[in-house]
Enzyme design. Structure first.
Site, PDB file in Angstrom:
ATOM      1  N   ARG A   1      13.861   4.084  12.229  1.00 29.27           N
ATOM      2  CA  ARG A   1      12.598   4.826  12.324  1.00 29.27           C
ATOM      3  C   ARG A   1      11.822   4.388  13.577  1.00 29.27           C
ATOM      4  NH1 ARG A   1       9.743   4.725   6.638  1.00 29.27           N
ATOM      5  NH2 ARG A   1       8.523   6.375   7.666  1.00 29.27           N
TER       6      ARG A   1
ATOM      7  N   ALA B   1       3.334  -0.991   4.701  1.00 28.46           N
ATOM      8  CA  ALA B   1       2.840  -1.017   6.087  1.00 28.46           C
ATOM      9  C   ALA B   1       2.452  -2.422   6.541  1.00 28.46           C
ATOM     10  CB  ALA B   1       1.663  -0.072   6.228  1.00 28.46           C
TER      11      ALA B   1
ATOM     12  N   HIS C   1      12.962  -2.764   1.633  1.00 30.04           N
ATOM     13  CA  HIS C   1      12.401  -1.516   2.151  1.00 30.04           C
ATOM     14  C   HIS C   1      13.240  -0.359   1.635  1.00 30.04           C
ATOM     15  CE1 HIS C   1       9.500  -3.552   4.490  1.00 30.04           C
ATOM     16  NE2 HIS C   1      10.443  -4.361   4.926  1.00 30.04           N
TER      17      HIS C   1
ATOM     18  N   ASN D   1       8.007  -5.717  -1.242  1.00 32.67           N
ATOM     19  CA  ASN D   1       7.985  -4.630  -0.272  1.00 32.67           C
ATOM     20  C   ASN D   1       6.524  -4.536   0.192  1.00 32.67           C
ATOM     21  OD1 ASN D   1       7.933  -2.329   1.230  1.00 32.67           O
ATOM     22  ND2 ASN D   1       9.079  -1.068  -0.238  1.00 32.67           N
TER      23      ASN D   1
ATOM     24  N   PRO E   1       0.784  -1.237   0.000  1.00 34.26           N
ATOM     25  CA  PRO E   1       0.000   0.000   0.000  1.00 34.26           C
ATOM     26  C   PRO E   1       0.816   1.287   0.000  1.00 34.26           C
ATOM     27  CG  PRO E   1      -0.176  -1.159   2.112  1.00 34.26           C
ATOM     28  CD  PRO E   1       0.481  -2.090   1.151  1.00 34.26           C
ATOM     29  N   ASN E   2       0.322   2.219  -0.806  1.00 40.89           N
ATOM     30  CA  ASN E   2       0.822   3.595  -0.918  1.00 40.89           C
ATOM     31  C   ASN E   2       2.129   3.727  -1.691  1.00 40.89           C
ATOM     32  OD1 ASN E   2      -1.328   4.838   0.618  1.00 40.89           O
ATOM     33  ND2 ASN E   2      -0.450   3.817   2.404  1.00 40.89           N
TER      34      ASN E   2
ATOM     35  N   TYR F   1      11.548   8.710   1.452  1.00 42.90           N
ATOM     36  CA  TYR F   1      11.474   7.721   0.364  1.00 42.90           C
ATOM     37  C   TYR F   1      12.160   8.183  -0.934  1.00 42.90           C
ATOM     38  CZ  TYR F   1       8.068   5.733   3.570  1.00 42.90           C
ATOM     39  OH  TYR F   1       7.473   5.216   4.689  1.00 42.90           O
TER      40      TYR F   1
ATOM     41  N   ARG G   1       4.950  12.606  -1.876  1.00 39.76           N
ATOM     42  CA  ARG G   1       5.180  13.207  -0.563  1.00 39.76           C
ATOM     43  C   ARG G   1       6.347  12.499   0.119  1.00 39.76           C
ATOM     44  NH1 ARG G   1       1.516  12.198   3.063  1.00 39.76           N
ATOM     45  NH2 ARG G   1       2.438  13.649   4.514  1.00 39.76           N
TER      46      ARG G   1
ATOM     47  N   GLU H   1      12.960  -9.502   0.801  1.00 40.75           N
ATOM     48  CA  GLU H   1      12.178  -8.360   1.296  1.00 40.75           C
ATOM     49  C   GLU H   1      12.980  -7.080   1.042  1.00 40.75           C
ATOM     50  OE1 GLU H   1      12.199  -8.387   5.570  1.00 40.75           O
ATOM     51  OE2 GLU H   1      10.454  -7.069   5.735  1.00 40.75           O
TER      52      GLU H   1
HETATM   53  O1  CA2 Z   1      10.679   1.836   3.501  1.00 42.69           O
HETATM   54  C1  CA2 Z   1       9.815   1.170   2.929  1.00 42.69           C
HETATM   55  O2  CA2 Z   1       9.941   0.722   1.802  1.00 42.69           O
HETATM   56  C2  CA2 Z   1       8.488   0.923   3.636  1.00 42.69           C
HETATM   57  O3  CA2 Z   1       8.077  -0.403   3.317  1.00 42.69           O
HETATM   58  C3  CA2 Z   1       7.500   1.935   3.079  1.00 42.69           C
HETATM   59  C4  CA2 Z   1       6.140   1.899   3.753  1.00 42.69           C
HETATM   60  C5  CA2 Z   1       6.276   1.934   5.278  1.00 42.69           C
HETATM   61  O4  CA2 Z   1       5.003   1.758   5.886  1.00 42.69           O
HETATM   62  C6  CA2 Z   1       7.233   0.879   5.797  1.00 42.69           C
HETATM   63  O5  CA2 Z   1       7.356   1.015   7.189  1.00 42.69           O
HETATM   64  C7  CA2 Z   1       8.594   1.030   5.151  1.00 42.69           C
HETATM   65  C8  CA2 Z   1       5.272   3.095   3.343  1.00 42.69           C
HETATM   66  C9  CA2 Z   1       5.106   3.291   1.881  1.00 42.69           C
HETATM   67  C10 CA2 Z   1       4.348   4.556   1.702  1.00 42.69           C
HETATM   68  O6  CA2 Z   1       4.946   5.321   0.707  1.00 42.69           O
HETATM   69  C11 CA2 Z   1       4.641   6.648   0.626  1.00 42.69           C
HETATM   70  C12 CA2 Z   1       4.802   7.227  -0.594  1.00 42.69           C
HETATM   71  C13 CA2 Z   1       4.539   8.560  -0.739  1.00 42.69           C
HETATM   72  C14 CA2 Z   1       4.108   9.322   0.332  1.00 42.69           C
HETATM   73  C15 CA2 Z   1       3.944   8.723   1.559  1.00 42.69           C
HETATM   74  C16 CA2 Z   1       4.213   7.385   1.707  1.00 42.69           C
END
Ligand code: CA2
Length: 148
Positions: A106, A76, A99, A73, A9-10, A22, A17, A97
């Site tokens: 974090r 969340a 990230h 990946n 997700p996301n 990221y 953002r 995996e």
């Molecule tokens: O660091 C990573 O790749 C994560 O898997 C990214 C996830 C986060 O929940 C994990 O803890 C670590 C979040 C991806 C959300 O991506 C966004 C993209 C644009 C704006 C906000 C979030």
């Protein structure tokens, strides 16, 4: 060789953002990187992104008997999903995996990974390059096991 790359997700919002966490690259940049990596390494890459846990489980199950390796990946869902862990265990396909961010530096809840329990390697904090590293790792590993 066929590698499935799964994003949770996301991650389709990359670059929109939180560039401090990221990076500035977009999801389209990631898809381009996957295409380039596939051509360079001579492998087939299928990519899948979903914001829904059940869809991610379905795609992992779909990979059974079709894919040689998985790069995932779970975003969340990394930190919450026993369903994704169970699906990875069920198909027993070599999985790495990834990230994008360094989850270890974090919030404490990001330092728990259920999916990681079923993975042969975890790459974190290398940005989008982590996906290329994961694919290279799987290709080397699968090549070696084919030779043995
Ligand atoms: O660091 C990573 O790749 C994560 O898997 C990214 C996830 C986060 O929940 C994990 O803890 C670590 C979040 C991806 C959300 O991506 C966004 C993209 C644009 C704006 C906000 C979030």
């Amino acid at each position: 060789m066929k590698i499935l790359v799964i994003n949770g997700p996301n991650l389709n919002m990359l670059g929109i953002r939180e560039p401090g966490i990221y990076g500035k690259s977009s999801f389209a940049d990631l898809l381009l990187l996957l295409d380039t990596t596939a051509k360079e390494l001579g492998v087939e890459i299928e990519q899948y992104q979903s914001n829904h846990e059940g869809n991610l489980v379905d795609k992992i199950q779909w990979a059974y008997g079709k894919m040689d390796g998985i790069v995932i990946n779970p975003a969340a869902y990394t930190h919450t999903s026993v369903a994704i862990l169970d699906a990875l265990k069920a198909v027993s396909i070599p999985t790495v995996e990834v990230h994008i961010s360094d989850v270890d530096s974090r919030e404490p809840f990001r330092q728990i990974s259920y999916a990681g329990i079923a993975c042969c390697k975890t790459i974190k904090g290398h940005g989008l390059d982590g996906y290329r590293e994961a694919i290279e790792y799987l290709v080397n590993m699968l090549d070696k096991s084919a030779d043995a």
